[in-house]
Every structure is written in structure tokens, then in C-alpha cells.
Design a protein around this motif. Structure first.
Motif, short mmCIF file in Angstrom:
data_model
loop_
_atom_site.label_atom_id
_atom_site.label_comp_id
_atom_site.label_asym_id
_atom_site.label_seq_id
_atom_site.Cartn_x
_atom_site.Cartn_y
_atom_site.Cartn_z
N GLU A 142 14.67 50.50 7.81
CA GLU A 142 13.67 51.49 7.37
C GLU A 142 13.72 51.93 6.01
OE1 GLU A 142 10.39 51.52 8.62
OE2 GLU A 142 11.29 49.96 10.09
N GLU A 143 14.91 52.65 5.98
CA GLU A 143 15.35 53.33 4.61
C GLU A 143 15.33 52.29 3.49
OE1 GLU A 143 18.64 55.95 4.23
OE2 GLU A 143 18.49 56.67 6.49
N ILE A 144 15.99 51.15 3.56
CA ILE A 144 15.90 50.09 2.65
C ILE A 144 14.73 49.71 2.20
CG2 ILE A 144 16.58 47.79 2.07
CD1 ILE A 144 19.16 47.94 3.89
N LEU A 145 13.55 49.58 3.16
CA LEU A 145 12.43 49.13 2.69
C LEU A 145 11.56 50.21 2.14
CD1 LEU A 145 11.67 47.13 6.02
CD2 LEU A 145 11.78 46.33 3.86
N SER A 146 11.83 51.44 2.54
CA SER A 146 11.33 52.81 1.91
C SER A 146 11.55 52.62 0.31
CB SER A 146 11.55 54.08 2.60
OG SER A 146 11.07 55.24 1.81
N HIS A 147 12.94 52.62 0.07
CA HIS A 147 13.18 52.58 -1.43
C HIS A 147 12.94 51.47 -2.08
CE1 HIS A 147 15.56 56.36 -1.08
NE2 HIS A 147 16.08 56.16 -0.14
N ASP A 148 12.72 50.24 -1.29
CA ASP A 148 12.45 48.88 -1.86
C ASP A 148 10.92 49.19 -2.43
OD1 ASP A 148 11.92 46.47 -2.76
OD2 ASP A 148 11.62 45.63 -0.60
N PHE A 190 19.22 41.50 3.57
CA PHE A 190 19.42 43.01 2.80
C PHE A 190 20.14 42.66 1.49
CE2 PHE A 190 18.03 45.46 6.54
CZ PHE A 190 16.52 45.37 6.33
N GLU A 191 21.33 41.86 1.72
CA GLU A 191 22.29 41.66 0.81
C GLU A 191 21.64 40.93 -0.55
OE1 GLU A 191 25.23 43.02 -0.07
OE2 GLU A 191 24.73 44.07 1.61
N ARG A 192 21.02 39.87 0.04
CA ARG A 192 20.06 39.39 -1.11
C ARG A 192 19.16 40.19 -1.77
NH1 ARG A 192 19.04 35.22 1.64
NH2 ARG A 192 16.74 35.64 2.19
N THR A 193 18.30 40.83 -1.04
CA THR A 193 17.32 41.76 -1.65
C THR A 193 18.04 42.62 -2.64
OG1 THR A 193 16.00 41.47 0.36
CG2 THR A 193 15.66 43.40 -1.21
N ARG A 194 19.11 43.15 -2.19
CA ARG A 194 19.71 44.10 -3.07
C ARG A 194 20.51 43.23 -4.28
NH1 ARG A 194 23.02 45.72 2.02
NH2 ARG A 194 22.13 47.83 2.52
N ARG A 195 20.82 42.19 -4.45
CA ARG A 195 21.12 41.45 -5.50
C ARG A 195 19.98 41.26 -6.31
NH1 ARG A 195 24.31 38.45 -1.80
NH2 ARG A 195 22.54 36.71 -1.73
N GLU A 196 18.67 40.81 -5.77
CA GLU A 196 17.68 40.62 -6.70
C GLU A 196 17.21 41.93 -7.30
OE1 GLU A 196 14.98 39.30 -3.34
OE2 GLU A 196 16.06 37.48 -3.20
N HIS A 197 17.34 42.85 -6.38
CA HIS A 197 16.91 44.03 -7.23
C HIS A 197 17.73 44.68 -8.35
CE1 HIS A 197 14.31 44.70 -3.78
NE2 HIS A 197 13.54 45.61 -4.13
N ALA A 198 19.17 44.37 -8.13
CA ALA A 198 20.06 44.84 -9.12
C ALA A 198 19.71 43.90 -10.56
CB ALA A 198 21.41 44.40 -8.64
N ARG A 199 19.39 42.54 -10.28
CA ARG A 199 19.06 41.73 -11.62
C ARG A 199 17.75 42.43 -12.34
NH1 ARG A 199 19.48 37.52 -7.62
NH2 ARG A 199 21.88 36.48 -7.87
N ILE A 200 16.75 42.97 -11.44
CA ILE A 200 15.53 43.55 -12.18
C ILE A 200 16.15 44.69 -12.92
CG2 ILE A 200 13.56 44.75 -11.66
CD1 ILE A 200 13.07 42.84 -9.25
N HIS A 201 17.03 45.60 -12.40
CA HIS A 201 17.32 46.75 -12.79
C HIS A 201 18.16 46.52 -14.03
CE1 HIS A 201 20.54 50.16 -13.30
NE2 HIS A 201 19.20 50.55 -13.47
N CYS A 202 18.96 45.66 -14.11
CA CYS A 202 19.86 45.21 -15.42
C CYS A 202 18.74 44.73 -16.52
CB CYS A 202 20.76 43.87 -15.08
SG CYS A 202 22.19 44.49 -14.05
#
Length: 233
Positions: A142-148, A190-202
């Protein structure tokens, strides 16, 4: 026939179109009080009951608002208010229709992220980073999805297009379930989602619109492909 959704060919439907035209042509401005129901009906040559239905429909659409004891007013016509009913369609969609909505989101979100790469402020970029760090610091779905959701909302606002942000707000909140399903049912999601978000942030940090566009498209595309696989399975 659904009486809550007047058709254009009906008297009520024509009244809706005439009122919209008055607003679109500037005869009624945002924030302006409408003439009385009786005066409008006379002016447009329709019955008061049809005018009442037209006003009710435009109120549901977010075009008009009733103020207790004061009358009916044109709203400020903000994109978020006018597109609110769009979210209802997205919320009720399932199966193939949900995949179609994900396709729309992929197109819009990649465009918004590309625009944000060129326009994002330092404060907005800090907010994006804050939500990314929060996603990386927890295993709670739930926390991950909220911050997503907050991550993508900040980027959409940074694009500087209120209409696009309003549409994406509806699409992103309605696709919430798709991300939940993927997280619960697919190991390592979730690990893949984190990596995808990191690429967007970069890409945002580098202020590289094309890299940002590609990273966002790939991120939503992963959800879209997972949903297709669930339907075909």
C-alpha cells in the motif's frame, strides 16, 4: 432510454447544447450567475422542465454549480472539474477496456514525462526523488502504491498542462488496481517497478525529454503487457 443522459436530439439535449454555446461564445463567463430558469426557458424557447433537466445535467458535468440561496453559476471551468466524470468511465472499466485505458495512459504519460523533463522545477524534482526514496524504503504494497501514484502525479503537474494532468489523474488512480494485481501475483514486481521509476527519475535529473519519454512508456507498457497476458491466459 437512460433519462439521466439526455440525447442531443431531445429538447433537453438541445438546451444543453445552447447553454454550452452561450458559455463557449462568452455570453456567460466563468463564475457568472445564470439568468433565472424561467428567463432562460423563455429566451431559448423551451419548457421550464427541459431547462431544469439541462441545468441538472450540466451541473453533473461540472459546467454549472448550484449555490444555496444564491442561484446557478458557471463554474471556473477547471479541467479537473470538467473531466471528473471521465474518471467514472475508467473506474468501471474491466478486461479489454482496461487495457485500452492503459494504452491511452502510456501515450499521455510518456508525453507528460517528456514535457516535465524540460519544465520541472527544483522543488518538483525534489518531490519526485522523495517519493522514489520512499518506494525503495518499504516493502508494504500500500505504501509503495501510494508513493507510486504521488510520483506520477508530481510529474504530470510538472508538465505544465492542466488538462493532461487531469486526464492522467483519472487514469492513474483507476489503474491502481492493475498495479495491485501485478504486485500481489507476480514475483519481483516491486523491484522492477522501482527500477522503472529510477530510470524516469534519472531522465528528469538529466533534463532529457526523449529518455524520459522512453522510460515512462516502458514503465506503463510493462503494466499493459501484464494485463494483456492475464486476459489471454
Amino acid at each position: 432510454m437512460d433519462q439521466t443522459a439526455p440525447q442531443k436530439g431531445t429538447v433537453t439535449g438541445r438546451a444543453i447544447e445552447q447553454l454550452k454555446a452561450m458559455i463557449g461564445e462568452g455570453r456567460l463567463e466563468p463564475g457568472e450567475r445564470l439568468p433565472t430558469e424561467r428567463d432562460l426557458a423563455t429566451q431559448l424557447g423551451i419548457s421550464r422542465s427541459s431547462m431544469r433537466e439541462a441545468i441538472r445535467a450540466l451541473t453533473v458535468m461540472g459546467v454549472l454549480e448550484a449555490r444555496h440561496g444564491s442561484g446557478i453559476y458557471v463554474t471556473q471551468l477547471e479541467a479537473g472539474d470538467l473531466l471528473e466524470t471521465f474518471g467514472v468511465v475508467a473506474d468501471l472499466s474491466r478486461g479489454r477496456r482496461l487495457v485500452e485505458l492503459l494504452e491511452v495512459r502510456r501515450v499521455l504519460e510518456s508525453t507528460a514525462t517528456a514535457l516535465a523533463a524540460a519544465r520541472i522545477s527544483a522543488d518538483q524534482l525534489a518531490d519526485v526523488e522523495k517519493h522514489l526514496e520512499a518506494m525503495n524504503a518499504t516493502e508494504d504494497p500500500e505504501e509503495i502504491l501510494s508513493h507510486d501514484l504521488a510520483f506520477h502525479r508530481t510529474i504530470a503537474l510538472a508538465a505544465g498542462n492542466d488538462t493532461m494532468a487531469a486526464i492522467l489523474e483519472g487514469l492513474s488512480s483507476r489503474t491502481f488496481r492493475a498495479r495491485v494485481w501485478r504486485g500481489y501475483q507476480e514475483e519481483g514486481a516491486f523491484e522492477r517497478t522501482r527500477r522503472e521509476h529510477a530510470r524516469i527519475h534519472c531522465a528528469l535529473v538529466a533534463r532529457d525529454p526523449e529518455a524520459a519519454r522512453a522510460a515512462a512508456a516502458a514503465h506503463v507498457g510493462e503494466v499493459e503487457e501484464w494485463m494483456r497476458a492475464q486476459l489471454d491466459g
